[in-house]
Design a protein around this motif. Structure first.
Motif, PDB file in Angstrom:
ATOM      1  N   PRO A  10       0.820  -1.214   0.000  1.00  0.00           N
ATOM      2  CA  PRO A  10       0.000   0.000   0.000  1.00  0.00           C
ATOM      3  C   PRO A  10       0.850   1.260   0.000  1.00  0.00           C
ATOM      4  O   PRO A  10       1.880   1.334   0.656  1.00  0.00           O
ATOM      5  CB  PRO A  10      -0.790  -0.122   1.307  1.00  0.00           C
ATOM      6  N   GLY A  11       0.411   2.236  -0.767  1.00  0.00           N
ATOM      7  CA  GLY A  11       1.088   3.525  -0.800  1.00  0.00           C
ATOM      8  C   GLY A  11       0.074   4.646  -0.880  1.00  0.00           C
ATOM      9  O   GLY A  11      -1.084   4.417  -1.224  1.00  0.00           O
ATOM     10  N   ARG A  12       0.509   5.845  -0.586  1.00  0.00           N
ATOM     11  CA  ARG A  12      -0.396   6.984  -0.625  1.00  0.00           C
ATOM     12  C   ARG A  12      -0.832   7.293  -2.059  1.00  0.00           C
ATOM     13  O   ARG A  12      -1.997   7.553  -2.318  1.00  0.00           O
ATOM     14  CB  ARG A  12       0.285   8.212   0.000  1.00  0.00           C
ATOM     15  N   ASP A  13       0.116   7.265  -2.999  1.00  0.00           N
ATOM     16  CA  ASP A  13      -0.184   7.616  -4.391  1.00  0.00           C
ATOM     17  C   ASP A  13      -0.312   6.413  -5.312  1.00  0.00           C
ATOM     18  O   ASP A  13      -1.046   6.452  -6.292  1.00  0.00           O
ATOM     19  CB  ASP A  13       0.898   8.543  -4.946  1.00  0.00           C
ATOM     20  N   LYS A  14       0.458   5.365  -5.010  1.00  0.00           N
ATOM     21  CA  LYS A  14       0.443   4.166  -5.845  1.00  0.00           C
ATOM     22  C   LYS A  14       0.599   2.936  -4.967  1.00  0.00           C
ATOM     23  O   LYS A  14       1.115   3.011  -3.859  1.00  0.00           O
ATOM     24  CB  LYS A  14       1.529   4.225  -6.914  1.00  0.00           C
ATOM     25  N   CYS A  15       0.110   1.808  -5.501  1.00  0.00           N
ATOM     26  CA  CYS A  15       0.201   0.538  -4.777  1.00  0.00           C
ATOM     27  C   CYS A  15       0.801  -0.527  -5.690  1.00  0.00           C
ATOM     28  O   CYS A  15       0.470  -0.582  -6.873  1.00  0.00           O
ATOM     29  CB  CYS A  15      -1.189   0.063  -4.340  1.00  0.00           C
ATOM     30  N   GLY A  16       1.642  -1.360  -5.112  1.00  0.00           N
ATOM     31  CA  GLY A  16       2.092  -2.538  -5.831  1.00  0.00           C
ATOM     32  C   GLY A  16       1.047  -3.621  -5.660  1.00  0.00           C
ATOM     33  O   GLY A  16       0.476  -3.777  -4.577  1.00  0.00           O
ATOM     34  N   LEU A  17       0.764  -4.344  -6.733  1.00  0.00           N
ATOM     35  CA  LEU A  17      -0.203  -5.424  -6.681  1.00  0.00           C
ATOM     36  C   LEU A  17       0.396  -6.594  -7.440  1.00  0.00           C
ATOM     37  O   LEU A  17       0.873  -6.430  -8.569  1.00  0.00           O
ATOM     38  CB  LEU A  17      -1.524  -4.983  -7.325  1.00  0.00           C
ATOM     39  N   ALA A  18       0.398  -7.753  -6.805  1.00  0.00           N
ATOM     40  CA  ALA A  18       0.941  -8.944  -7.447  1.00  0.00           C
ATOM     41  C   ALA A  18       0.087 -10.144  -7.089  1.00  0.00           C
ATOM     42  O   ALA A  18      -0.471 -10.214  -5.990  1.00  0.00           O
ATOM     43  CB  ALA A  18       2.385  -9.184  -6.997  1.00  0.00           C
ATOM     44  N   VAL A  19      -0.005 -11.065  -8.015  1.00  0.00           N
ATOM     45  CA  VAL A  19      -0.652 -12.339  -7.737  1.00  0.00           C
ATOM     46  C   VAL A  19       0.455 -13.385  -7.798  1.00  0.00           C
ATOM     47  O   VAL A  19       1.193 -13.474  -8.776  1.00  0.00           O
ATOM     48  CB  VAL A  19      -1.755 -12.662  -8.766  1.00  0.00           C
ATOM     49  N   VAL A  20       0.560 -14.135  -6.698  1.00  0.00           N
ATOM     50  CA  VAL A  20       1.599 -15.167  -6.606  1.00  0.00           C
ATOM     51  C   VAL A  20       0.921 -16.499  -6.361  1.00  0.00           C
ATOM     52  O   VAL A  20       0.111 -16.646  -5.443  1.00  0.00           O
ATOM     53  CB  VAL A  20       2.609 -14.841  -5.480  1.00  0.00           C
ATOM     54  N   ASP A  21       1.257 -17.445  -7.211  1.00  0.00           N
ATOM     55  CA  ASP A  21       0.752 -18.807  -7.123  1.00  0.00           C
ATOM     56  C   ASP A  21       1.872 -19.689  -6.586  1.00  0.00           C
ATOM     57  O   ASP A  21       3.029 -19.533  -6.989  1.00  0.00           O
ATOM     58  CB  ASP A  21       0.306 -19.277  -8.513  1.00  0.00           C
ATOM     59  N   LYS A  22       1.519 -20.589  -5.687  1.00  0.00           N
ATOM     60  CA  LYS A  22       2.512 -21.465  -5.057  1.00  0.00           C
ATOM     61  C   LYS A  22       3.307 -22.267  -6.091  1.00  0.00           C
ATOM     62  O   LYS A  22       4.502 -22.473  -5.935  1.00  0.00           O
ATOM     63  CB  LYS A  22       1.795 -22.423  -4.115  1.00  0.00           C
ATOM     64  N   GLU A  23       2.650 -22.721  -7.136  1.00  0.00           N
ATOM     65  CA  GLU A  23       3.301 -23.554  -8.156  1.00  0.00           C
ATOM     66  C   GLU A  23       3.906 -22.730  -9.286  1.00  0.00           C
ATOM     67  O   GLU A  23       5.021 -22.989  -9.717  1.00  0.00           O
ATOM     68  CB  GLU A  23       2.284 -24.551  -8.735  1.00  0.00           C
ATOM     69  N   GLN A  24       3.170 -21.744  -9.786  1.00  0.00           N
ATOM     70  CA  GLN A  24       3.593 -20.988 -10.964  1.00  0.00           C
ATOM     71  C   GLN A  24       4.457 -19.777 -10.643  1.00  0.00           C
ATOM     72  O   GLN A  24       5.047 -19.182 -11.534  1.00  0.00           O
ATOM     73  CB  GLN A  24       2.366 -20.519 -11.749  1.00  0.00           C
ATOM     74  N   GLY A  25       4.506 -19.372  -9.385  1.00  0.00           N
ATOM     75  CA  GLY A  25       5.251 -18.165  -9.019  1.00  0.00           C
ATOM     76  C   GLY A  25       4.438 -16.918  -9.304  1.00  0.00           C
ATOM     77  O   GLY A  25       3.212 -16.931  -9.207  1.00  0.00           O
ATOM     78  N   THR A  26       5.102 -15.858  -9.702  1.00  0.00           N
ATOM     79  CA  THR A  26       4.433 -14.589  -9.953  1.00  0.00           C
ATOM     80  C   THR A  26       3.682 -14.662 -11.279  1.00  0.00           C
ATOM     81  O   THR A  26       4.285 -14.876 -12.321  1.00  0.00           O
ATOM     82  CB  THR A  26       5.454 -13.435 -10.003  1.00  0.00           C
ATOM     83  N   VAL A  27       2.373 -14.467 -11.213  1.00  0.00           N
ATOM     84  CA  VAL A  27       1.569 -14.504 -12.442  1.00  0.00           C
ATOM     85  C   VAL A  27       1.055 -13.116 -12.827  1.00  0.00           C
ATOM     86  O   VAL A  27       0.584 -12.925 -13.946  1.00  0.00           O
ATOM     87  CB  VAL A  27       0.403 -15.519 -12.341  1.00  0.00           C
ATOM     88  N   LEU A  28       1.154 -12.150 -11.911  1.00  0.00           N
ATOM     89  CA  LEU A  28       0.777 -10.775 -12.206  1.00  0.00           C
ATOM     90  C   LEU A  28       1.603  -9.858 -11.328  1.00  0.00           C
ATOM     91  O   LEU A  28       1.752 -10.103 -10.131  1.00  0.00           O
ATOM     92  CB  LEU A  28      -0.723 -10.544 -11.922  1.00  0.00           C
ATOM     93  N   LEU A  29       2.162  -8.812 -11.929  1.00  0.00           N
ATOM     94  CA  LEU A  29       2.952  -7.827 -11.190  1.00  0.00           C
ATOM     95  C   LEU A  29       2.638  -6.472 -11.809  1.00  0.00           C
ATOM     96  O   LEU A  29       2.842  -6.283 -13.002  1.00  0.00           O
ATOM     97  CB  LEU A  29       4.439  -8.154 -11.318  1.00  0.00           C
ATOM     98  N   GLN A  30       2.102  -5.561 -10.999  1.00  0.00           N
ATOM     99  CA  GLN A  30       1.775  -4.242 -11.521  1.00  0.00           C
ATOM    100  C   GLN A  30       1.810  -3.190 -10.434  1.00  0.00           C
ATOM    101  O   GLN A  30       1.794  -3.505  -9.242  1.00  0.00           O
ATOM    102  CB  GLN A  30       0.414  -4.254 -12.212  1.00  0.00           C
ATOM    103  N   VAL A  31       1.856  -1.946 -10.859  1.00  0.00           N
ATOM    104  CA  VAL A  31       1.754  -0.799  -9.964  1.00  0.00           C
ATOM    105  C   VAL A  31       0.530  -0.022 -10.437  1.00  0.00           C
ATOM    106  O   VAL A  31       0.410   0.294 -11.622  1.00  0.00           O
ATOM    107  CB  VAL A  31       3.021   0.082 -10.020  1.00  0.00           C
ATOM    108  N   VAL A  32      -0.390   0.226  -9.503  1.00  0.00           N
ATOM    109  CA  VAL A  32      -1.638   0.916  -9.852  1.00  0.00           C
ATOM    110  C   VAL A  32      -1.783   2.165  -8.995  1.00  0.00           C
ATOM    111  O   VAL A  32      -1.299   2.200  -7.860  1.00  0.00           O
ATOM    112  CB  VAL A  32      -2.870  -0.004  -9.660  1.00  0.00           C
ATOM    113  N   PRO A  33      -2.455   3.190  -9.512  1.00  0.00           N
ATOM    114  CA  PRO A  33      -2.750   4.340  -8.655  1.00  0.00           C
ATOM    115  C   PRO A  33      -3.572   3.878  -7.446  1.00  0.00           C
ATOM    116  O   PRO A  33      -4.439   3.010  -7.570  1.00  0.00           O
ATOM    117  CB  PRO A  33      -3.584   5.260  -9.560  1.00  0.00           C
ATOM    118  N   SER A  34      -3.319   4.438  -6.302  1.00  0.00           N
ATOM    119  CA  SER A  34      -4.003   4.019  -5.074  1.00  0.00           C
ATOM    120  C   SER A  34      -5.520   4.083  -5.199  1.00  0.00           C
ATOM    121  O   SER A  34      -6.222   3.219  -4.687  1.00  0.00           O
ATOM    122  CB  SER A  34      -3.541   4.864  -3.887  1.00  0.00           C
TER     123      SER A  34
END
Length: 139
Positions: A10-34
């Protein structure tokens, strides 16, 4: 057994968002406005079939939680707050490991360089991985 989580830095202006799967690893990595965190998390939850969120305990985590709670999936979020100590430094190292500098930049020590883009998404990955590792030890 939990397989996939959404990590959020979490951030004031932007947030990191990631989806991590136990088997596949990182399947989504992005930075979005808060202000777009709720819809972005909801889209990720729908795409990757999870409602488990790992939220860093940074200064903006309360506002991030409020944004998430206004965009609930059909079954409510399962939100776990996790310590985000030292994740920014780890994220910078990880960024350079996954995106090594090219050209003349490769001659400059990495400790003297800043990544050319925000590393909040990498922080979200690290938070999700910490959580998945922790719960794997209790299984």
């Amino acid at each position: 057994m939990l397989q996939c989580v959404i990590g959020i830095d979490p951030g004031r202006d932007k947030c990191g968002l990631a989806v991590v799967d136990k088997e596949q690893g990182t399947v989504l990595l992005q930075v979005v406005p808060s202000v777009e965190l709720g819809p972005a998390a909801l889209a990720a939850a729908h795409t990757y079939h999870t409602r488990h969120i790992v939220l860093g305990n940074g200064t903006s985590h309360r506002q991030a939680r409020e944004r998430l709670e206004t965009h609930q999936p059909p079954k409510p979020w399962i939100i776990t707050i996790i310590d985000e100590a030292h994740t920014t430094e780890q994220a910078r190292r990880r960024y350079w490991r996954e995106n090594p500098p090219a050209g003349l930049r490769r001659l400059i020590p990495l400790g003297l360089q800043m990544p050319p883009e925000p590393v909040d998404g990498y922080v979200a990955v690290i938070l999700a991985e910490r959580y998945l590792t922790r719960i794997a030890k209790t299984d």
